[in-house]
Design an enzyme around this catalytic site. Sequence first.
Site, mmCIF file in Angstrom:
data_model
loop_
_atom_site.group_PDB
_atom_site.id
_atom_site.type_symbol
_atom_site.label_atom_id
_atom_site.label_comp_id
_atom_site.label_asym_id
_atom_site.label_seq_id
_atom_site.Cartn_x
_atom_site.Cartn_y
_atom_site.Cartn_z
ATOM 1 N N SER A 83 -1.150 -1.350 7.119
ATOM 2 C CA SER A 83 -0.435 -0.853 5.940
ATOM 3 C C SER A 83 -0.571 0.663 5.834
ATOM 4 O O SER A 83 -1.348 1.285 6.561
ATOM 5 C CB SER A 83 -0.982 -1.507 4.666
ATOM 6 N N SER A 85 -1.758 2.387 3.222
ATOM 7 C CA SER A 85 -2.646 2.766 2.123
ATOM 8 C C SER A 85 -3.567 3.929 2.474
ATOM 9 O O SER A 85 -4.134 4.564 1.581
ATOM 10 C CB SER A 85 -3.492 1.569 1.673
ATOM 11 N N LYS A 140 -10.755 1.547 3.706
ATOM 12 C CA LYS A 140 -10.587 2.544 2.648
ATOM 13 C C LYS A 140 -11.627 3.639 2.846
ATOM 14 O O LYS A 140 -12.517 3.535 3.694
ATOM 15 C CB LYS A 140 -10.770 1.923 1.256
ATOM 16 N N SER A 221 -2.142 2.331 -2.999
ATOM 17 C CA SER A 221 -3.319 1.723 -2.381
ATOM 18 C C SER A 221 -3.939 0.687 -3.310
ATOM 19 O O SER A 221 -4.180 0.961 -4.493
ATOM 20 C CB SER A 221 -4.359 2.806 -2.040
#
Length: 262
Positions: A83, A85, A140, A221
């Site tokens: 993705s 994010s 992250k 996100s």
Amino acid sequence: MDIDFPLVLVVLTFATGVIWLADKFFLRKKRALEAGPEQTATADEDAESQEPWLVDLSRSFFPVLAIVLVLRSFLVEPFQIPSGSMLPTLEVGDFILVNKYAYGLRLPVAGTKIFEVGDPERGDVMVFRYPEDGKTNYIKRVIGLPGDRVRYRNKQLFINDEPVAREFVARLPPMERWREDVGGVEHDVYLTLGRVAGPGEGEWVVPEGHYFTMGDNRDNSNDSRFWGTVSDDLVVGKAFAIWMHWQSLTSLPSFDRVGSID
């Protein structure tokens, strides 16, 4: 249906190992005895030549599976970014390497830490299992450490009531690109134009044994602002390098983005 590859690898390694050991210490001798005393000189060769296909397969694959299990469980594991994010740091289709021992050696599948090495630090790009299901891998940036107070207001990040230093880089509609410094780690983030306040505003105190994470693509996100902090037992490892970019099966792999991850 999602396949739990680490579990499959552990099961296959264990199964092939058991079959190989059982044959080596028990079944091969039995086949040699059944060959008769007159064939003693060639008993080992005959026993090996008469191996069932499953034994032969296990003997061939067990060493390979064992090496792969050790490498990906305790040293380095590859992942693909699914993705956006973590844009602009990581793009969809990036293949990255994750250091599995940076935050301590952990048992495969269970994730239980068996040897302390280090802890996540502010600014690290960390892979962990999604707290909502405990199995989906997420990536992250670590923003808050245990005991930290994290606040996000009007697209400005605060840690322990101190604004995180940042400077404007470029206007790239529909985004703005900013250079941010978290814990001495400088990295770029995206902020969506036209929003006075970004999603996920609030203030959080990080519990002991947990970490607060955010994506670099701040307004796009799904991170700790929405589902909470990451427990230490869900930590997988530290992302440290991009080794290939492959957007889709219809495109060719690229190595233009090879390098370390800020």
